[in-house]
Motif scaffolding. Structure first.
Motif, PDB file in Angstrom:
ATOM      1  N   MET A   1      60.456  16.379   6.776  1.00 47.90           N
ATOM      2  CA  MET A   1      60.770  17.565   7.250  1.00 47.90           C
ATOM      3  C   MET A   1      60.420  18.211   6.720  1.00 47.90           C
ATOM      4  O   MET A   1      61.350  18.660   5.912  1.00 47.90           O
ATOM      5  CB  MET A   1      61.865  17.263   8.347  1.00 47.90           C
ATOM      6  N   THR A   2      60.166  19.147   7.488  1.00 47.98           N
ATOM      7  CA  THR A   2      59.324  20.649   6.895  1.00 47.98           C
ATOM      8  C   THR A   2      61.010  21.672   6.963  1.00 47.98           C
ATOM      9  O   THR A   2      61.354  21.971   7.705  1.00 47.98           O
ATOM     10  CB  THR A   2      58.242  21.435   6.744  1.00 47.98           C
ATOM     11  N   ALA A   3      61.900  21.832   5.198  1.00 49.62           N
ATOM     12  CA  ALA A   3      63.202  22.808   5.584  1.00 49.62           C
ATOM     13  C   ALA A   3      63.024  24.012   6.173  1.00 49.62           C
ATOM     14  O   ALA A   3      61.392  25.082   6.514  1.00 49.62           O
ATOM     15  CB  ALA A   3      63.055  22.824   3.855  1.00 49.62           C
ATOM     16  N   ALA A   4      63.565  24.334   7.028  1.00 51.06           N
ATOM     17  CA  ALA A   4      63.413  25.431   7.509  1.00 51.06           C
ATOM     18  C   ALA A   4      63.303  27.180   6.630  1.00 51.06           C
ATOM     19  O   ALA A   4      64.188  26.679   5.329  1.00 51.06           O
ATOM     20  CB  ALA A   4      65.368  26.455   8.256  1.00 51.06           C
ATOM     21  N   PRO A   5      62.747  28.592   7.478  1.00 51.11           N
ATOM     22  CA  PRO A   5      62.125  28.730   5.425  1.00 51.11           C
ATOM     23  C   PRO A   5      63.357  30.324   5.677  1.00 51.11           C
ATOM     24  O   PRO A   5      64.810  29.984   6.587  1.00 51.11           O
ATOM     25  CB  PRO A   5      61.179  30.342   6.704  1.00 51.11           C
ATOM     26  N   HIS A   6      63.793  30.269   4.223  1.00 51.98           N
ATOM     27  CA  HIS A   6      65.106  30.656   3.668  1.00 51.98           C
ATOM     28  C   HIS A   6      64.962  32.468   3.538  1.00 51.98           C
ATOM     29  O   HIS A   6      63.716  32.740   2.732  1.00 51.98           O
ATOM     30  CB  HIS A   6      65.986  29.810   2.922  1.00 51.98           C
ATOM     31  N   ARG A   7      65.382  33.009   3.162  1.00 54.81           N
ATOM     32  CA  ARG A   7      65.780  34.306   3.103  1.00 54.81           C
ATOM     33  C   ARG A   7      66.477  34.284   1.098  1.00 54.81           C
ATOM     34  O   ARG A   7      66.426  33.565   0.417  1.00 54.81           O
ATOM     35  CB  ARG A   7      66.609  35.644   3.112  1.00 54.81           C
ATOM     36  N   LEU A   8      65.252  34.646   0.334  1.00 53.96           N
ATOM     37  CA  LEU A   8      65.281  34.379  -1.617  1.00 53.96           C
ATOM     38  C   LEU A   8      65.215  36.204  -2.155  1.00 53.96           C
ATOM     39  O   LEU A   8      64.162  36.722  -1.937  1.00 53.96           O
ATOM     40  CB  LEU A   8      64.136  33.560  -1.332  1.00 53.96           C
ATOM     41  N   ALA A   9      66.113  35.552  -2.822  1.00 52.81           N
ATOM     42  CA  ALA A   9      66.515  36.908  -4.194  1.00 52.81           C
ATOM     43  C   ALA A   9      65.462  36.734  -5.252  1.00 52.81           C
ATOM     44  O   ALA A   9      66.385  35.006  -6.161  1.00 52.81           O
ATOM     45  CB  ALA A   9      67.636  37.559  -3.873  1.00 52.81           C
ATOM     46  N   ILE A  10      65.088  37.419  -5.738  1.00 57.85           N
ATOM     47  CA  ILE A  10      64.060  36.755  -7.236  1.00 57.85           C
ATOM     48  C   ILE A  10      65.456  38.054  -7.627  1.00 57.85           C
ATOM     49  O   ILE A  10      65.139  38.948  -8.126  1.00 57.85           O
ATOM     50  CB  ILE A  10      63.107  37.138  -7.511  1.00 57.85           C
ATOM     51  N   VAL A  11      66.012  37.392  -8.602  1.00 59.57           N
ATOM     52  CA  VAL A  11      66.997  38.887  -9.903  1.00 59.57           C
ATOM     53  C   VAL A  11      66.685  38.693 -11.262  1.00 59.57           C
ATOM     54  O   VAL A  11      67.685  37.288 -11.345  1.00 59.57           O
ATOM     55  CB  VAL A  11      68.719  38.440  -9.801  1.00 59.57           C
ATOM     56  N   ALA A  77      56.503  34.077 -10.654  1.00 60.99           N
ATOM     57  CA  ALA A  77      55.663  33.258 -10.865  1.00 60.99           C
ATOM     58  C   ALA A  77      55.990  31.985 -10.943  1.00 60.99           C
ATOM     59  O   ALA A  77      55.350  30.477 -10.388  1.00 60.99           O
ATOM     60  CB  ALA A  77      54.441  32.814 -12.038  1.00 60.99           C
ATOM     61  N   SER A  78      57.006  31.503 -11.758  1.00 52.12           N
ATOM     62  CA  SER A  78      57.421  30.814 -12.135  1.00 52.12           C
ATOM     63  C   SER A  78      57.856  29.345 -10.739  1.00 52.12           C
ATOM     64  O   SER A  78      58.455  28.425 -10.402  1.00 52.12           O
ATOM     65  CB  SER A  78      58.645  29.991 -12.760  1.00 52.12           C
ATOM     66  N   VAL A  79      58.417  30.426  -9.260  1.00 52.07           N
ATOM     67  CA  VAL A  79      58.816  29.783  -8.631  1.00 52.07           C
ATOM     68  C   VAL A  79      58.280  30.076  -6.905  1.00 52.07           C
ATOM     69  O   VAL A  79      58.650  30.267  -5.971  1.00 52.07           O
ATOM     70  CB  VAL A  79      60.676  30.925  -8.241  1.00 52.07           C
ATOM     71  N   ASP A  80      56.965  30.569  -6.911  1.00 52.30           N
ATOM     72  CA  ASP A  80      55.719  30.129  -6.340  1.00 52.30           C
ATOM     73  C   ASP A  80      55.689  29.727  -5.170  1.00 52.30           C
ATOM     74  O   ASP A  80      56.374  30.088  -3.878  1.00 52.30           O
ATOM     75  CB  ASP A  80      54.276  30.389  -7.238  1.00 52.30           C
ATOM     76  N   ASP A  81      56.197  28.523  -5.353  1.00 50.78           N
ATOM     77  CA  ASP A  81      56.251  27.362  -4.349  1.00 50.78           C
ATOM     78  C   ASP A  81      57.122  27.995  -3.509  1.00 50.78           C
ATOM     79  O   ASP A  81      57.535  27.703  -2.200  1.00 50.78           O
ATOM     80  CB  ASP A  81      56.185  25.922  -4.942  1.00 50.78           C
ATOM     81  N   VAL A  83      58.377  30.990  -3.254  1.00 51.15           N
ATOM     82  CA  VAL A  83      58.025  32.299  -2.388  1.00 51.15           C
ATOM     83  C   VAL A  83      57.080  31.957  -1.562  1.00 51.15           C
ATOM     84  O   VAL A  83      57.117  32.657  -0.286  1.00 51.15           O
ATOM     85  CB  VAL A  83      57.432  33.331  -3.444  1.00 51.15           C
ATOM     86  N   ARG A  84      56.190  31.298  -1.205  1.00 49.64           N
ATOM     87  CA  ARG A  84      54.833  30.936  -0.189  1.00 49.64           C
ATOM     88  C   ARG A  84      55.531  30.663   0.872  1.00 49.64           C
ATOM     89  O   ARG A  84      55.014  30.601   2.014  1.00 49.64           O
ATOM     90  CB  ARG A  84      54.029  29.909  -0.777  1.00 49.64           C
ATOM     91  N   GLN A  85      57.088  29.593   0.897  1.00 45.30           N
ATOM     92  CA  GLN A  85      57.480  29.130   1.933  1.00 45.30           C
ATOM     93  C   GLN A  85      58.673  30.210   3.142  1.00 45.30           C
ATOM     94  O   GLN A  85      59.906  29.858   3.647  1.00 45.30           O
ATOM     95  CB  GLN A  85      58.517  27.508   1.533  1.00 45.30           C
ATOM     96  N   ALA A  86      58.880  31.379   1.684  1.00 47.00           N
ATOM     97  CA  ALA A  86      59.903  32.307   1.916  1.00 47.00           C
ATOM     98  C   ALA A  86      60.233  32.619   3.901  1.00 47.00           C
ATOM     99  O   ALA A  86      58.704  33.186   3.438  1.00 47.00           O
ATOM    100  CB  ALA A  86      60.929  33.165   0.610  1.00 47.00           C
ATOM    101  N   ALA A  87      61.568  33.075   3.979  1.00 46.22           N
ATOM    102  CA  ALA A  87      61.203  33.879   5.267  1.00 46.22           C
ATOM    103  C   ALA A  87      60.789  35.155   4.715  1.00 46.22           C
ATOM    104  O   ALA A  87      60.354  36.060   5.020  1.00 46.22           O
ATOM    105  CB  ALA A  87      61.965  33.859   6.531  1.00 46.22           C
ATOM    106  N   SER A  88      61.816  35.459   3.752  1.00 47.07           N
ATOM    107  CA  SER A  88      62.043  37.358   2.790  1.00 47.07           C
ATOM    108  C   SER A  88      62.175  37.255   1.877  1.00 47.07           C
ATOM    109  O   SER A  88      62.586  36.057   1.733  1.00 47.07           O
ATOM    110  CB  SER A  88      62.247  38.177   3.856  1.00 47.07           C
ATOM    111  N   VAL A  89      61.845  37.356   1.058  1.00 46.02           N
ATOM    112  CA  VAL A  89      61.971  37.554  -0.744  1.00 46.02           C
ATOM    113  C   VAL A  89      61.881  39.266  -0.595  1.00 46.02           C
ATOM    114  O   VAL A  89      62.072  39.662  -0.845  1.00 46.02           O
ATOM    115  CB  VAL A  89      61.142  37.225  -1.203  1.00 46.02           C
ATOM    116  N   LEU A  90      63.793  39.249  -1.343  1.00 41.93           N
ATOM    117  CA  LEU A  90      63.585  39.921  -2.360  1.00 41.93           C
ATOM    118  C   LEU A  90      64.373  40.479  -3.642  1.00 41.93           C
ATOM    119  O   LEU A  90      64.255  39.121  -4.642  1.00 41.93           O
ATOM    120  CB  LEU A  90      65.545  40.342  -1.557  1.00 41.93           C
ATOM    121  N   VAL A  91      63.018  41.505  -4.190  1.00 47.62           N
ATOM    122  CA  VAL A  91      63.223  41.670  -5.365  1.00 47.62           C
ATOM    123  C   VAL A  91      63.766  42.822  -6.482  1.00 47.62           C
ATOM    124  O   VAL A  91      63.817  43.113  -5.971  1.00 47.62           O
ATOM    125  CB  VAL A  91      61.241  41.676  -6.416  1.00 47.62           C
TER     126      VAL A  91
END
Length: 609
Positions: A1-11, A77-81, A83-91
């Motif tokens: 089952m594919t996980a629901a997209p999530h909002r990701l923060a790269i800090v 680059a380290s968490v590109d996997d 990032v590609r599945q995220a609903a949005s990304v905050l940098v």
């Protein structure tokens, strides 16, 4: 089952010690109100830092990098996997304080107001990179994350050494056809970096660079770092967290300058809130000096206790007779409870009398509490080695700054009521009559550094003059002095023949404020309107004389004048020494030193050295 997209923060997190402190805890806690997962990317982590990062973030990446942008590129680059599945990304990074609970709307409400017609957005409008740069913040939707312009820019940013900023990314995205908006867009188009340029709640956080940056750079851009400090306080940010963080971030004088730590004491002459328990610890070697001290101490709000240290039983008896008489004649209703102690030795004079002779009043009691909330250290300063006009001005400077009237003395105590983060309040550095500006370490820095290491005082040292209570009079919380209490003995201080620059007493004098800062407290300088006006007028005159032939912006003037002065310092020092020996020109350096400084300045103008 594919996980629901999530909002990701790269800090991104950069710390020269590899530590993760309470400032980062609060920031990540705030970010979790707007994202689902946090990836912390650090350039280095100590063992304790790694443990704390693991507990704080969902994922931790360690990647050496030359800048915050390069670190973010490594993290992406380290968490590109992910990032590609995220609903949005905050940098973003950790170079800010916040969110502030008292600033409304809060972080989540602000994010809900983001521009809906943009695929990516920054907090504020961006500008080409400058010496002082806002901390990065850009939020990207999935279509941006997959866009070639986004991926190419971050790939090329892996080797950045500080030349790139978020504005460069924004320009690259727009050139690629991506719509980029800004959350905070003030009506005045001149405001391009709102989080740096506005201190009126443009964001629920404060840029750390406003408090750690070069004061001359901040001044040249007419930014308001003192307003940023007030915004933190008014916004409900834990000020002990900010004080402890800043204490390790930059030398104390820089932080104090940016935070606007000087306070001109004025007020209604009445305490508000719970009155603290106050003790005056006064070393009175000369009993006849009591009269002048009493004239100043009578300005304190009632209820304080006086503990006097002195050098002999005869002096003790004389002081015990004199104290009730002096206070009763001036303020009969305010005769303080008092105690007179004879110190074991006069080694270290007022410094040792305070730290050793009164150690029982400065250390915690068995239950962990302290006998007093605030201690005021004063002494019968006479400076017999100095000419009378200088010595009397010095004494007036320190005593008037702390106790120059009932309004000032009450305002001094009120500071400790209003500001829980305040560890020490002291007079500003004396400079009228004394050549202290820029060089007040004199010969004391080597021993001060040794003592700081021995006592666990962990503060970046000021290069020019230390932030210190020159004259050794100040008000402080006893707990802020912990590194110095029960750490020194009489044997650490030389006898009278060794009481000079380079000795323990003068080194400790320069460590009082550093000890408070090392304990996580803030430090203020305080004075009266009269002393402030006098000092400012003479400072202005000195600067006018120094800079009148120096071209450029204010920052360039400081750089040119400093470089010219250093280039001329060696020959000038020899001239000063010979001038002193011959009593030449009533203290003037003479033409040779002036010619040397002008020649050095001319070389700087031509681009030479």
């Amino acid at each position: 089952m594919t996980a629901a997209p999530h909002r990701l923060a790269i800090v991104a997190h950069r710390d020269p010690r590899g530590e993760v402190g309470a400032r980062v805890d609060l920031l990540v806690e705030g970010l979790r109100t707007i994202v689902d997962r946090v990836v912390l990317v650090a350039d280095a982590l100590s063992a304790a830092g790694r443990e704390r990062a693991d507990a704080l973030a969902d994922r931790v990446v360690v990647a050496p990098a030359g800048s915050a942008i390069a670190l973010l590129a490594a993290g992406l680059a380290s968490v590109d996997d992910e990032v590609r599945q995220a609903a949005s990304v905050l940098v973003t990074d950790t170079e800010r304080y916040g969110p502030m609970p008292g600033v409304q709307p809060g972080l989540a409400a602000r994010i809900a107001q983001r521009p809906r017609d943009a695929a990516a957005w920054t907090w504020a409008r961006t500008a080409p990179r400058q010496a002082l740069e806002p901390s990065p913040w850009i939020w990207a939707e999935p279509e941006v994350l997959a866009h070639q312009a986004w991926r190419t820019w971050w790939w090329s940013a892996r080797d950045d050494d500080g030349r790139l900023g978020i504005h460069d990314l924004v320009e690259a995205l727009r050139a690629g056809g991506v719509s980029v908006g800004a959350l905070a867009a003030p009506a005045d188009p001149r405001v391009e970096r709102a989080t740096l340029e506005l201190s009126d709640g443009a964001a629920p956080f404060v840029e750390r660079a406003l408090l750690t940056g070069d004061p001359v750079e901040l001044e040249e851009q007419a930014l308001d770092p003192a307003g940023a400090w007030r915004m933190l306080r008014n916004g409900g940010y834990p000020m002990r967290v900010a004080a402890a963080d800043l204490g390790r971030a930059a030398p104390p004088r820089r932080i104090a300058t940016n935070a606007g730590a000087m306070r001109v004491l004025a007020g209604p002459g009445e305490l508000f809130g719970t009155a603290p328990r106050v003790a005056v610890l006064a070393h009175i070697y000369y009993p006849d000096a009591l009269a002048d001290l009493q004239l100043h101490l009578q300005h304190l709000p009632p209820g304080w206790k006086l503990i006097v240290t002195t050098g002999s039983e005869a002096s003790k008896a004389e002081l015990e007779r004199m104290i009730p008489v002096h206070f009763r004649s001036e303020t009969p209703e305010r005769v303080p409870e008092f105690e007179v102690r004879v110190v074991e030795s006069n080694r270290g004079r007022d410094i040792s009398a305070f730290l050793i002779g009164c150690a029982d009043l400065l250390r915690p009691q068995p239950d962990g509490s302290y006998a007093f909330d605030v201690v005021l250290k004063v002494h019968s300063k006479r400076s017999p080695q100095d000419p009378y006009p200088r010595a009397s001005r010095f004494q007036r400077h320190v005593l008037e700054s702390l106790l120059g009237g009932s309004d000032a003395a009450t305002a001094l105590i009120q500071l400790f009521v209003d500001e829980p983060e305040l560890g020490m309040a002291m007079p500003p550095q004396i400079h009228v009559g004394y050549p202290t500006l820029g060089r007040a370490w004199f010969g004391n820095r080597p021993l001060a550094e040794q003592l700081a290491t021995r006592l666990g005082i962990d503060v970046p040292f000021d290069e020019g003059s230390p932030l210190a209570p020159f004259g050794s009079m100040f008000a402080a919380r006893p707990e802020a002095l912990r590194p110095l209490v029960d750490s020194l003995g009489w044997h650490d201080f030389p006898d009278e023949s060794g009481y000079r620059d380079g000795g323990t007493a003068h080194a400790v004098e320069r460590l009082f404020a550093y000890a408070a800062i090392s304990e996580g407290y803030a430090v203020r300088t305080v004075t009266t309107p009269e002393i402030a006006a006098e000092s400012h007028q003479m400072l202005e005159w000195k600067l006018q004389e120094i800079l009148r032939d120096v071209p450029g912006t204010s920052r360039q003037q400081v750089q040119l004048a400093a470089a010219a002065t250093r280039a001329a310092a060696l020959p000038a020092a020899a001239i000063v020494r010979s001038g002193r020996a011959a009593a030449q020109g009533a203290g003037r350096l003479g033409g040779a030193a002036a010619r040397g400084a002008r020649a050095a300045l001319a070389r700087m103008r031509r681009g030479g050295r």
